[in-house]
Scaffold this motif. Structure first.
Motif, PDB file in Angstrom:
ATOM      1  N   THR A  99      -2.773 -20.016  -0.281  1.00 32.91           N
ATOM      2  CA  THR A  99      -1.827 -18.998  -0.755  1.00 32.91           C
ATOM      3  C   THR A  99      -2.224 -18.596  -2.033  1.00 32.91           C
ATOM      4  O   THR A  99      -1.795 -17.417  -2.303  1.00 32.91           O
ATOM      5  CB  THR A  99      -0.270 -19.988  -0.779  1.00 32.91           C
ATOM      6  N   PHE A 100      -2.670 -19.267  -3.045  1.00 35.41           N
ATOM      7  CA  PHE A 100      -2.993 -18.966  -4.232  1.00 35.41           C
ATOM      8  C   PHE A 100      -3.981 -17.832  -4.368  1.00 35.41           C
ATOM      9  O   PHE A 100      -3.600 -16.863  -4.935  1.00 35.41           O
ATOM     10  CB  PHE A 100      -3.467 -20.283  -5.286  1.00 35.41           C
ATOM     11  N   LEU A 101      -5.116 -17.900  -3.533  1.00 35.22           N
ATOM     12  CA  LEU A 101      -6.055 -16.875  -3.598  1.00 35.22           C
ATOM     13  C   LEU A 101      -5.632 -15.631  -2.689  1.00 35.22           C
ATOM     14  O   LEU A 101      -5.754 -14.478  -3.203  1.00 35.22           O
ATOM     15  CB  LEU A 101      -7.178 -17.500  -2.715  1.00 35.22           C
ATOM     16  N   THR A 102      -4.830 -15.770  -1.827  1.00 36.30           N
ATOM     17  CA  THR A 102      -4.216 -14.629  -0.884  1.00 36.30           C
ATOM     18  C   THR A 102      -3.242 -14.045  -1.816  1.00 36.30           C
ATOM     19  O   THR A 102      -3.355 -12.460  -1.878  1.00 36.30           O
ATOM     20  CB  THR A 102      -3.635 -15.053   0.457  1.00 36.30           C
ATOM     21  N   ALA A 103      -2.694 -14.474  -2.592  1.00 34.89           N
ATOM     22  CA  ALA A 103      -1.399 -13.763  -3.230  1.00 34.89           C
ATOM     23  C   ALA A 103      -2.050 -13.090  -4.387  1.00 34.89           C
ATOM     24  O   ALA A 103      -1.599 -11.844  -4.674  1.00 34.89           O
ATOM     25  CB  ALA A 103      -0.445 -14.947  -3.818  1.00 34.89           C
ATOM     26  N   PHE A 104      -3.243 -13.692  -4.908  1.00 33.10           N
ATOM     27  CA  PHE A 104      -3.842 -12.850  -5.887  1.00 33.10           C
ATOM     28  C   PHE A 104      -4.479 -11.752  -5.454  1.00 33.10           C
ATOM     29  O   PHE A 104      -4.304 -10.600  -6.179  1.00 33.10           O
ATOM     30  CB  PHE A 104      -5.069 -13.907  -6.518  1.00 33.10           C
ATOM     31  N   PHE A 105      -5.091 -11.707  -4.365  1.00 32.62           N
ATOM     32  CA  PHE A 105      -5.691 -10.526  -3.925  1.00 32.62           C
ATOM     33  C   PHE A 105      -4.840  -9.454  -3.137  1.00 32.62           C
ATOM     34  O   PHE A 105      -4.969  -8.178  -3.290  1.00 32.62           O
ATOM     35  CB  PHE A 105      -6.838 -10.740  -2.807  1.00 32.62           C
ATOM     36  N   MET A 106      -3.580  -9.832  -2.663  1.00 32.55           N
ATOM     37  CA  MET A 106      -2.683  -9.118  -2.094  1.00 32.55           C
ATOM     38  C   MET A 106      -1.979  -8.181  -3.139  1.00 32.55           C
ATOM     39  O   MET A 106      -1.483  -7.198  -3.125  1.00 32.55           O
ATOM     40  CB  MET A 106      -1.606 -10.107  -1.632  1.00 32.55           C
ATOM     41  N   PHE A 107      -1.910  -8.712  -4.566  1.00 33.51           N
ATOM     42  CA  PHE A 107      -1.609  -8.186  -5.792  1.00 33.51           C
ATOM     43  C   PHE A 107      -2.376  -7.289  -6.267  1.00 33.51           C
ATOM     44  O   PHE A 107      -2.005  -6.062  -6.552  1.00 33.51           O
ATOM     45  CB  PHE A 107      -0.951  -9.293  -6.757  1.00 33.51           C
ATOM     46  N   VAL A 108      -3.610  -7.642  -6.505  1.00 31.64           N
ATOM     47  CA  VAL A 108      -4.739  -6.870  -7.112  1.00 31.64           C
ATOM     48  C   VAL A 108      -5.355  -5.806  -6.255  1.00 31.64           C
ATOM     49  O   VAL A 108      -5.513  -4.858  -6.825  1.00 31.64           O
ATOM     50  CB  VAL A 108      -5.900  -7.888  -7.589  1.00 31.64           C
ATOM     51  N   LEU A 109      -5.660  -6.056  -5.050  1.00 34.11           N
ATOM     52  CA  LEU A 109      -6.335  -4.982  -4.141  1.00 34.11           C
ATOM     53  C   LEU A 109      -5.660  -3.756  -4.015  1.00 34.11           C
ATOM     54  O   LEU A 109      -6.272  -2.685  -4.067  1.00 34.11           O
ATOM     55  CB  LEU A 109      -6.899  -5.597  -2.868  1.00 34.11           C
ATOM     56  N   PRO A 110      -4.296  -3.591  -3.528  1.00 31.36           N
ATOM     57  CA  PRO A 110      -3.539  -2.350  -3.854  1.00 31.36           C
ATOM     58  C   PRO A 110      -3.480  -1.638  -4.990  1.00 31.36           C
ATOM     59  O   PRO A 110      -3.840  -0.398  -4.931  1.00 31.36           O
ATOM     60  CB  PRO A 110      -2.383  -2.802  -3.211  1.00 31.36           C
ATOM     61  N   LEU A 111      -3.531  -2.258  -6.174  1.00 34.50           N
ATOM     62  CA  LEU A 111      -3.572  -1.663  -7.319  1.00 34.50           C
ATOM     63  C   LEU A 111      -5.078  -1.011  -7.670  1.00 34.50           C
ATOM     64  O   LEU A 111      -5.283   0.007  -8.019  1.00 34.50           O
ATOM     65  CB  LEU A 111      -3.534  -2.625  -8.623  1.00 34.50           C
ATOM     66  N   CYS A 112      -6.046  -1.728  -7.078  1.00 35.38           N
ATOM     67  CA  CYS A 112      -7.373  -1.242  -7.307  1.00 35.38           C
ATOM     68  C   CYS A 112      -7.804   0.091  -6.285  1.00 35.38           C
ATOM     69  O   CYS A 112      -8.319   1.046  -6.588  1.00 35.38           O
ATOM     70  CB  CYS A 112      -8.378  -2.260  -6.974  1.00 35.38           C
ATOM     71  N   LEU A 113      -6.958   0.149  -5.106  1.00 37.58           N
ATOM     72  CA  LEU A 113      -6.935   1.178  -4.288  1.00 37.58           C
ATOM     73  C   LEU A 113      -6.089   2.449  -4.925  1.00 37.58           C
ATOM     74  O   LEU A 113      -6.602   3.406  -5.059  1.00 37.58           O
ATOM     75  CB  LEU A 113      -5.884   0.837  -3.059  1.00 37.58           C
ATOM     76  N   GLY A 114      -5.119   2.164  -5.651  1.00 43.79           N
ATOM     77  CA  GLY A 114      -4.486   3.138  -6.543  1.00 43.79           C
ATOM     78  C   GLY A 114      -5.440   3.968  -7.592  1.00 43.79           C
ATOM     79  O   GLY A 114      -5.641   4.759  -7.697  1.00 43.79           O
ATOM     80  N   VAL A 115      -6.346   2.815  -8.090  1.00 41.45           N
ATOM     81  CA  VAL A 115      -7.234   3.527  -9.128  1.00 41.45           C
ATOM     82  C   VAL A 115      -8.353   4.548  -8.340  1.00 41.45           C
ATOM     83  O   VAL A 115      -8.519   5.554  -8.926  1.00 41.45           O
ATOM     84  CB  VAL A 115      -8.114   2.421  -9.780  1.00 41.45           C
ATOM     85  N   ILE A 164       0.803  -1.186  -0.082  1.00 42.65           N
ATOM     86  CA  ILE A 164      -0.058  -0.108   0.113  1.00 42.65           C
ATOM     87  C   ILE A 164       1.099   1.371  -0.044  1.00 42.65           C
ATOM     88  O   ILE A 164       0.478   1.990  -0.667  1.00 42.65           O
ATOM     89  CB  ILE A 164      -0.847   0.008   1.075  1.00 42.65           C
ATOM     90  N   LEU A 165       1.845   1.265   0.694  1.00 38.61           N
ATOM     91  CA  LEU A 165       2.938   2.201   0.657  1.00 38.61           C
ATOM     92  C   LEU A 165       3.481   2.781  -0.457  1.00 38.61           C
ATOM     93  O   LEU A 165       3.312   3.827  -1.129  1.00 38.61           O
ATOM     94  CB  LEU A 165       3.935   2.226   1.828  1.00 38.61           C
ATOM     95  N   LEU A 166       3.781   1.710  -1.558  1.00 42.32           N
ATOM     96  CA  LEU A 166       4.231   1.917  -2.790  1.00 42.32           C
ATOM     97  C   LEU A 166       3.028   2.596  -3.703  1.00 42.32           C
ATOM     98  O   LEU A 166       3.545   3.275  -4.470  1.00 42.32           O
ATOM     99  CB  LEU A 166       4.738   0.516  -3.325  1.00 42.32           C
ATOM    100  N   VAL A 167       1.851   1.969  -3.426  1.00 42.28           N
ATOM    101  CA  VAL A 167       0.706   2.462  -4.027  1.00 42.28           C
ATOM    102  C   VAL A 167       0.612   3.987  -4.059  1.00 42.28           C
ATOM    103  O   VAL A 167       0.232   4.766  -4.789  1.00 42.28           O
ATOM    104  CB  VAL A 167      -0.371   1.732  -3.913  1.00 42.28           C
ATOM    105  N   VAL A 168       0.498   4.368  -2.560  1.00 44.80           N
ATOM    106  CA  VAL A 168       0.276   5.771  -2.187  1.00 44.80           C
ATOM    107  C   VAL A 168       1.433   6.666  -2.789  1.00 44.80           C
ATOM    108  O   VAL A 168       1.145   7.780  -3.372  1.00 44.80           O
ATOM    109  CB  VAL A 168       0.201   5.939  -0.726  1.00 44.80           C
ATOM    110  N   ILE A 169       2.628   6.364  -2.703  1.00 49.43           N
ATOM    111  CA  ILE A 169       3.665   7.037  -3.335  1.00 49.43           C
ATOM    112  C   ILE A 169       3.514   7.307  -4.642  1.00 49.43           C
ATOM    113  O   ILE A 169       3.895   8.310  -5.348  1.00 49.43           O
ATOM    114  CB  ILE A 169       5.051   6.491  -2.782  1.00 49.43           C
ATOM    115  N   ALA A 170       3.272   6.102  -5.326  1.00 51.52           N
ATOM    116  CA  ALA A 170       3.095   6.103  -6.776  1.00 51.52           C
ATOM    117  C   ALA A 170       1.974   7.322  -7.514  1.00 51.52           C
ATOM    118  O   ALA A 170       2.114   7.805  -8.253  1.00 51.52           O
ATOM    119  CB  ALA A 170       2.795   4.900  -7.406  1.00 51.52           C
ATOM    120  N   VAL A 171       0.793   7.201  -6.316  1.00 48.90           N
ATOM    121  CA  VAL A 171      -0.364   7.816  -6.713  1.00 48.90           C
ATOM    122  C   VAL A 171       0.124   9.622  -6.506  1.00 48.90           C
ATOM    123  O   VAL A 171      -0.339  10.267  -7.515  1.00 48.90           O
ATOM    124  CB  VAL A 171      -1.473   7.708  -5.857  1.00 48.90           C
TER     125      VAL A 171
END
Length: 297
Positions: free
Chosen positions: A126-142, A22-29
């Protein structure tokens, strides 16, 4: 799987991973919003001096806030997100089997449930959690970009983009050369519909690759005895592919997972082939690892 998620939410490394993403997303935004404002004002000032208002409006539509969504923008934090996601997500997930085997907790678990159910639950979680850990912060960026630019409807951009691709948009030649890079060779029809549809496809593809990398780390955890090597292994594999594909970047996930991608080289067939090969290799390693530890009570 419910038990696995209860254990995950008690793991401080999970929150460390989420906060880092999330920190990377916020800085990028923040950086992206500043770049967007500067580009918009500069373009408006330049074109308003020489062209009519309707032409200026069409040109300004190309300075769309969605270009500051992570993956579209090429600012450093956005690139860093796409470069470090295997490591940042692995911190939370890849060591679950390793820790339980080392602590002896597996012995207790195997006395209560079937080992196949245990390993299946681990892999699925692990598969499901990794998927959402990648996608949800990006959606937050949007959401953050749209919120701070007060821009949610991208219909105008989709319409202008479609006309631009078809060659029916009347804008100055110098603008055509500037925005020619906007034309996407892959999933361009989706971008003509909406940037939301376009970015959703790439975020999902990215999430699937994130899951595959982290699950490979989980599989290797049944062979690797060094904790730090285990945590870094998905990142090592990901980075190694980047170096190996230096002369042919269309094969490197770092280059094709982001919505911006490599113009002219993006290929859905390459994405599918790499994902399936990685998943098959992960399954093979995981099954071998299960058999290797059959002697665990």
């Amino acid at each position: 799987m419910l038990i696995e998620y209860k254990k995950l939410f008690k793991n401080k490394n999970f929150y460390l991973s989420v906060c880092a993403l999330i920190l990377l997303v916020v800085i990028a935004v923040v950086i992206g919003l500043n770049e967007h404002n500067e580009e918009y004002l500069l373009t408006e000032r330049i074109y308003s001096q020489y062209y009519e208002e309707d032409i200026v409006e069409d040109v300004l539509i190309f300075i769309s806030p969605h270009k500051q969504w992570l993956g579209f923008t090429n600012n450093f934090p956005s690139d860093l997100y796409y470069f470090l996601y295997p490591l940042l997500i692995s911190i939370a997930l890849v060591d679950s089997i390793y820790r339980e085997r080392k602590s002896g907790y597996q012995h207790f678990i195997f006395m209560r449930i079937d080992r196949r159910k245990y390993y299946t639950s681990k892999f699925a979680t692990t598969f499901l959690t990794a998927f959402f850990m990648f996608v949800l912060p990006l959606c937050l960026g949007v959401v953050l970009v749209n919120l701070f630019t007060h821009h949610w409807d991208y219909t105008a951009y989709a319409n202008v983009y479609k006309a631009f691709v078809e060659g029916t948009l009347a804008i100055p030649d110098n603008a055509i050369s500037v925005f020619k890079g906007d034309i996407q060779p892959l999933f361009s029809d989706l971008l003509s519909m909406s940037p939301y549809a376009y970015v959703a496809v790439f975020y999902i593809i990215g999430g699937l690759f994130a899951s595959a990398y982290v699950c490979m780390g989980l599989a290797l955890s049944m062979f690797i005895k060094n904790y730090y090597l285990l945590i870094f292994m998905p990142q090592i594999i990901y980075t190694s592919l980047w170096f190996l594909a230096a002369n042919n970047p269309k094969w490197a996930p770092f280059y094709f997972l982001a919505p911006e991608g490599i113009h002219g080289d993006n290929s859905i067939s390459i994405m599918i082939i790499e994902f399936l090969l990685q998943l098959l290799l992960t399954f093979a390693i995981y099954v071998i690892g299960m058999r290797k530890h059959d002697d665990v009570l």
